[in-house]
Structure formats: structure tokens, C-alpha cells
Design a protein around this motif. Structure first.
Motif, PDB file in Angstrom:
ATOM      1  N   ASP A   8       3.049  22.823  -1.113  1.00  0.00           N
ATOM      2  CA  ASP A   8       3.987  23.929  -0.915  1.00  0.00           C
ATOM      3  C   ASP A   8       5.051  23.921  -2.017  1.00  0.00           C
ATOM      4  O   ASP A   8       5.341  24.955  -2.625  1.00  0.00           O
ATOM      5  CB  ASP A   8       4.630  23.813   0.468  1.00  0.00           C
ATOM      6  CG  ASP A   8       5.586  24.947   0.764  1.00  0.00           C
ATOM      7  OD1 ASP A   8       5.168  26.124   0.703  1.00  0.00           O
ATOM      8  OD2 ASP A   8       6.768  24.660   1.062  1.00  0.00           O
ATOM      9  N   TYR A   9       5.622  22.762  -2.319  1.00  0.00           N
ATOM     10  CA  TYR A   9       6.628  22.647  -3.374  1.00  0.00           C
ATOM     11  C   TYR A   9       6.031  23.002  -4.738  1.00  0.00           C
ATOM     12  O   TYR A   9       6.680  23.655  -5.556  1.00  0.00           O
ATOM     13  CB  TYR A   9       7.210  21.238  -3.428  1.00  0.00           C
ATOM     14  CG  TYR A   9       8.133  20.878  -2.288  1.00  0.00           C
ATOM     15  CD1 TYR A   9       8.578  21.820  -1.365  1.00  0.00           C
ATOM     16  CD2 TYR A   9       8.566  19.570  -2.123  1.00  0.00           C
ATOM     17  CE1 TYR A   9       9.428  21.467  -0.318  1.00  0.00           C
ATOM     18  CE2 TYR A   9       9.419  19.210  -1.084  1.00  0.00           C
ATOM     19  CZ  TYR A   9       9.841  20.165  -0.194  1.00  0.00           C
ATOM     20  OH  TYR A   9      10.689  19.808   0.827  1.00  0.00           O
ATOM     21  N   ARG A  12       5.735  26.767  -4.954  1.00  0.00           N
ATOM     22  CA  ARG A  12       7.050  27.393  -5.070  1.00  0.00           C
ATOM     23  C   ARG A  12       7.663  27.152  -6.445  1.00  0.00           C
ATOM     24  O   ARG A  12       8.284  28.049  -7.030  1.00  0.00           O
ATOM     25  CB  ARG A  12       7.955  26.894  -3.949  1.00  0.00           C
ATOM     26  CG  ARG A  12       7.488  27.434  -2.599  1.00  0.00           C
ATOM     27  CD  ARG A  12       8.100  26.761  -1.396  1.00  0.00           C
ATOM     28  NE  ARG A  12       9.529  26.571  -1.481  1.00  0.00           N
ATOM     29  CZ  ARG A  12      10.187  25.646  -0.788  1.00  0.00           C
ATOM     30  NH1 ARG A  12       9.541  24.844   0.043  1.00  0.00           N
ATOM     31  NH2 ARG A  12      11.491  25.528  -0.907  1.00  0.00           N
ATOM     32  N   GLU A  16       8.616  30.001  -9.361  1.00  0.00           N
ATOM     33  CA  GLU A  16       9.888  30.054 -10.101  1.00  0.00           C
ATOM     34  C   GLU A  16       9.629  30.126 -11.603  1.00  0.00           C
ATOM     35  O   GLU A  16      10.248  30.926 -12.306  1.00  0.00           O
ATOM     36  CB  GLU A  16      10.752  28.826  -9.787  1.00  0.00           C
ATOM     37  CG  GLU A  16      11.447  28.864  -8.469  1.00  0.00           C
ATOM     38  CD  GLU A  16      12.503  29.960  -8.359  1.00  0.00           C
ATOM     39  OE1 GLU A  16      13.259  30.209  -9.321  1.00  0.00           O
ATOM     40  OE2 GLU A  16      12.566  30.579  -7.288  1.00  0.00           O
ATOM     41  N   GLN A  34      14.839  26.579  -4.914  1.00  0.00           N
ATOM     42  CA  GLN A  34      13.839  26.465  -3.862  1.00  0.00           C
ATOM     43  C   GLN A  34      14.216  25.451  -2.781  1.00  0.00           C
ATOM     44  O   GLN A  34      13.418  25.184  -1.884  1.00  0.00           O
ATOM     45  CB  GLN A  34      12.478  26.103  -4.468  1.00  0.00           C
ATOM     46  CG  GLN A  34      11.857  27.218  -5.261  1.00  0.00           C
ATOM     47  CD  GLN A  34      11.491  28.397  -4.377  1.00  0.00           C
ATOM     48  OE1 GLN A  34      11.114  28.239  -3.219  1.00  0.00           O
ATOM     49  NE2 GLN A  34      11.617  29.589  -4.922  1.00  0.00           N
TER      50      GLN A  34
END
Length: 150
Positions: A8-9, A12, A16, A34
Motif C-alpha cells: 500500500d505504501y 501511494r 506521489e 501520505q
């Protein structure tokens, strides 16, 4: 299928970077935008760098940026860079699972499941996430069950 915090990170962070453009973006800036732990993000970005998805530069003018245009990087590619192969059965690709005759149809379910996941993830580019213009297959499934069979 389980989506880990690391995956997930990673996604994300990549969104960005795609939204920011071609200039290097500081890890601190991504983490702040985030709301993710900086040290965890540094490790993730290093994995993405080893996978050839991002470049980095040290120093005051440094940071991270995409290694290729966002439209050429799929969600599936990012997930495979972080987690490895998608949708394994007991750590094995579904076409390699050996079932007895009665359970044999289950293998077909796993193969179809993997193909459906890959279709969604590999047709969704990083650019489509960054600009919010998701592919039809994602919109169809996200609009609810009344649209799933069309």
C-alpha cells in the motif's frame, strides 16, 4: 489476496512521484504527504529502485523520481516488485498445483482468479491512478455488483 502495508505504501509513494512529475521528490515530502513512516518508506523506495521503477539522487537537489513514464508502469508491476508473484496457491503458481480428480475444478478457479487479478492490476497504470482516470474494468468493478457481469 492480502495487500500488505508495504505494498500500500509503495503504491501511494509511486502515485506521489507520478503526480509530482520529473523533478526529484524528497522522501520526507512523500512520507508527509501520505502520512507514512519515513524509515519504512526509505526501505520501500530502495526496493522499487532495485526493481528499476525509480531513480534516486543524493544531496540537496536529490530525491526520487520515476524511472519510466507513469503510463508505462502498472499497479501489478509495482506489487510484484514489492511482494513477488501475485495470487499463488500455497506458494505455487495455480497452473502448477496438483489436485486429485474431485478437487481438479478448484485449480481452474485459482487460474481464473489469478487472471482476473492480473487483468485489473496490469491494466491500471500509475498515470491512471495519479490523474484519477481509471480503466473501465476498475470502474466497472468499483461501481458495485450490478455492474459485475457486464
Amino acid at each position: 489476496m492480502h495487500i500488505s502495508a508495504r505494498t500500500d505504501y509503495a503504491l501511494r509513494a509511486m502515485i506521489e512521484l507520478a503526480a509530482y512529475g520529473e523533478e526529484p521528490l524528497k522522501c520526507e515530502t512523500i512520507a508527509r504527504a501520505q502520512a507514512m513512516p519515513l524509515n519504512f518508506l526509505v526501505n520501500i523506495l530502495n526496493e522499487l529502485k532495485r526493481a528499476g521503477l525509480v531513480h534516486s539522487q543524493r544531496g540537496t537537489e536529490g530525491g526520487y523520481w520515476l524511472a519510466r513514464p507513469a503510463r508505462t508502469i502498472s499497479v501489478g508491476e509495482i506489487i510484484r516488485a514489492i511482494e513477488g508473484e501475485i495470487a499463488l496457491v500455497r506458494g505455487t503458481p495455480p497452473q502448477s498445483v496438483d489436485y486429485n480428480a474431485r478437487s481438479r475444478p478448484l485449480q481452474d478457479v485459482w487460474i481464473a482468479f489469478r487472471a482476473a487479478i492480473r487483468e485489473v492490476l496490469d491494466e491500471t497504470s500509475l498515470a491512471s491512478l495519479a490523474d484519477g482516470n481509471l480503466p473501465d474494468i476498475v470502474r466497472r468493478f468499483s461501481e458495485g455488483p450490478q455492474h459485475w457481469k457486464s
